[in-house]
Design an enzyme around this catalytic site. Structure first.
Site, short mmCIF file in Angstrom:
data_model
loop_
_atom_site.label_atom_id
_atom_site.label_comp_id
_atom_site.label_asym_id
_atom_site.label_seq_id
_atom_site.Cartn_x
_atom_site.Cartn_y
_atom_site.Cartn_z
N GLY A 28 56.75 47.30 39.73
CA GLY A 28 56.51 46.42 38.55
C GLY A 28 56.24 47.44 37.38
N GLY A 33 49.50 45.79 37.39
CA GLY A 33 48.55 45.33 38.52
C GLY A 33 48.98 45.34 40.06
N GLY A 107 55.30 52.62 38.84
CA GLY A 107 55.92 51.99 37.79
C GLY A 107 56.36 52.64 36.69
N GLY A 466 103.62 70.82 49.09
CA GLY A 466 103.53 71.54 47.85
C GLY A 466 103.65 70.55 46.71
CB SER A 540 100.95 66.09 52.45
OG SER A 540 101.69 67.17 52.32
#
Length: 641
Positions: A28, A33, A107, A466, A540
């Site tokens: 928070g 708190g 926080g 290639g 490839s």
């Protein structure tokens, strides 16, 4: 503690007592708190050491300051002086239904790294919001972070109700605002509870101050959360930490992140796809027999029934539930770096024991947690959240976070510093080794050597790789013609040709390219086993894909690099593809907008720049005759098919 299930205030049965602790993260906005809430929870459940509260009261009296329940958690002197939580703390407590490990996370935005550390292992969360101040920027930021980390059980504690005189109208306003925000990011809060942590209102039981509220208390809500599935119930994920050699054994060491393994299991190692059976599970420093099985959370060493090449970062799984393997990851990211994340930036991505060099190829959206606006821009600033796509030069074994958090969470590193963290939104690419248990390999009655003697040459895979325009297809087709005229059993598999049939369903994304090469590699090796010399002509571009084809049968695979400079290939541009790529008409084009990884140690390099094609053809023919013709090699030499 009672083992009898009880009925909570909202008439929902709570679970019977469980011995396994549930991890809860408390988050928070600063000063809303969180630590006070946690301190009060510990007091209400009797989890504090005897005399702890009295000691803290004395400390506060000596300093002339009022006692705060937050001091129970704020263990660092600097935190007491500054009044903010700067580290995560994990403290255990238990209700009558189960034990908990509660994580109090910082926080303040300067300590978000600490918060992520705390929230990363949580099963549920409590988001604390000040009833007077309402939803703040950090409230939204932390709410999105919980979503990013995949948490779906969230209780919202609207704290400091005493400051608004327990006004139901104010509570409903804050509730509507946070629920609307969480819903907008796909999160449905499980409970929204009015709380005054300082006075203990609605912490362990409902209080008269909020008689209008009919839901569970904070502890009641925690007891109603469902516990996560045990890691042993998930699919096996065994990331390799290292490989050691003892005696004649090669022991593969690591921690089982999820699932179980046992002696006799067939493991598949991603991303290579290699497999072998578990021969033994080894232990160190104990004089006992080796184990026959092991489960999630255990660090073990295993040996395999055959010596396949395994290295750190690979992930072992069972064949029927393998992780996805892809060159790209779509992720939800929380960015912490001082330098903005940008398209084209390169980082190191750490996932389990593996490290990958990745590039940001897309920022699909940046979420402004203040106004929820989506920005498709080209960068992500510090403390922002975003949905991005990474591309790796090597394939990544992964799961989506929701399927298996153990292989669905990662961190991003730049210059040895963690600059971001996130989760994998969806598992992409291919899932390896989906093999039926009812398949049995059938042996041929005509073996490899018999075919070679009949043909006068051995079968093999000659892999030409290639850039587009380097000359692969031109050379391959002419070599095929000349060898055929000499009586060889030879054929060419060309990149464009196979995409008209075998691979017509594939595109040109990195994962589709990988699957294209995998299919062609399998087909090529089948023809080689039949005694034919198979010449392939494929760009490839990824080294790992070519290496994976080599591992099908290394002895008959020859990698030929048809090398030409990029500018030379563009000048030739026989298909007009470079021109289209430069104009943006072809995305992911190798050499322009996608990488090409040249072979590191090819069996032969054919440099075609400034050289007539006939010279390259003659050079390759000489090489093939020297390496595959029976007249050039010992006819009794076995290649092991």
């Amino acid at each position: 503690m009672s083992n009898t299930a009880a009925v909570r205030i909202d008439d929902t049965p709570a679970p019977a007592f469980s011995a396994a602790p549930m991890k809860i993260v408390v988050v928070g906005h600063v000063d809303h708190g969180k630590s006070t809430l946690v301190g009060r929870i510990l007091n209400e459940t009797g989890a504090l050491p005897e005399g702890k509260v009295e000691y803290l009261r004395e400390v506060c009296d000596k300093r002339g300051m009022p006692f705060e329940w937050a001091f129970v958690m704020d263990a660092l002197q600097a935190e007491r002086d500054q009044g903010i939580t700067i580290d995560t703390a994990q403290i255990r407590f238990a209700t009558q239904f189960r034990p908990y490990v509660i994580i109090d996370a910082p926080g303040h935005k300067e300590f978000l790294k600490n918060m992520i550390t705390g929230a990363a292992s949580a099963e549920a969360a409590v988001l604390v919001i000040d009833a007077d101040e309402g939803v703040q920027e950090q409230s939204r930021r932390h709410g999105y972070l919980l979503h990013l980390l995949g948490l779906r059980q969230i209780a919202v504690a609207v704290n400091k109700m005493d400051l608004v005189n327990y006004d139901q109208t104010r509570f409903e306003v804050v509730k509507a605002e946070i629920v609307a925000y969480l819903n907008s990011i796909g999160v449905e809060p499980t409970y929204v509870i009015p709380v005054a942590a300082r006075g203990g209102v609605n912490i362990s039981e409902n209080s008269a101050e909020t008689a209008w509220y009919k839901g569970p208390s904070v502890l009641g809500a925690l007891d109603l959360f469902e516990q996560a599935r045990p890691a042993t119930d998930l699919a096996l994920r065994f990331p390799v930490q290292d490989v050691y050699k003892f005696d004649q054994r090669r022991i593969i060491a690591g921690r089982i992140e999820s699932g179980r393994l046992k002696v006799g299991d067939t493991l598949v190692f991603a991303p290579t796809g290699k497999s072998a059976r578990v021969a033994s599970i080894e232990s160190w420093g104990v004089q006992s027999l080796s184990a026959v099985s092991a489960g999630a959370g255990q660090s073990v060493g295993i040996t395999l029934d055959e010596q396949i090449f395994i290295e750190r970062g690979q992930v072992a799984s069972l064949a029927e539930a393998a992780p996805a393997v892809s060159h790209t990851l779509k992720a939800r990211l929380f960015w912490l770096g001082r330098n903005a994340l940008k398209v084209g930036s390169r980082y190191k991505l750490k996932l389990a024991t593996a490290e990958y060099a990745v590039e940001v190829i897309a920022i699909e959206r940046v979420i402004d947690v203040e106004d929820l606006a989506n920005h498709p821009g080209a960068e992500v600033g510090r403390n922002a959240v975003a949905e991005v796509v990474f591309r790796s030069r090597t394939p990544i074994a992964h799961d989506s976070f929701l399927d298996n958090p153990r292989l669905g969470r990662f961190v991003v590193v730049e210059d040895y510093d963690i600059v971001g963290g996130g989760v994998i939104a969806e598992a992409g690419g291919i899932h390896q080794a989906h093999k039926s248990a009812n398949i049995t390999e059938v042996a041929h009655k005509v073996d490899f050597e018999t075919r070679a003697l009949a043909n006068g040459h051995r079968g093999g895979v000659v892999w030409l790789t290639g850039l587009s325009g380097a000359g692969k297809s031109t050379i391959a087709m002419e070599v095929e013609r000349q060898l055929f005229l000499k009586g060889w059993q030879v054929m060419v598999l060309d990149g464009d040709n196979v995409r008209h049939g075998l691979c017509s369903d594939l595109g040109f994304s990195p994962e589709d390219r990988a699957e294209n090469i995998r299919r062609v590699g399998e087909v090529a090796h089948l023809f080689a086993q039949a005694g034919m010399l198979v010449i392939t002509a494929f760009i490839s571009p990824y080294r790992a894909d070519r290496d994976r084809v080599r591992t099908i049968h290394p002895d008959v695979f020859h990698e030929i690099h048809v090398a030409a400079e990029l500018d030379e290939c563009e000048k030739r541009d026989p298909k007009g593809l470079y021109k289209k790529a430069r104009a943006g008409q072809i995305p992911e084009f190798t050499g322009i907008s996608a990488p090409y990884e040249a072979p590191e140690a090819p069996e032969l390099a054919l440099v075609t720049t400034g050289k007539p094609a006939d010279e390259s053809v003659a050079e390759l023919v000489r090489y093939l005759e020297a390496n595959f013709s029976l007249t050039a090699r010992n006819q009794t030499e076995s290649w092991g098919f």
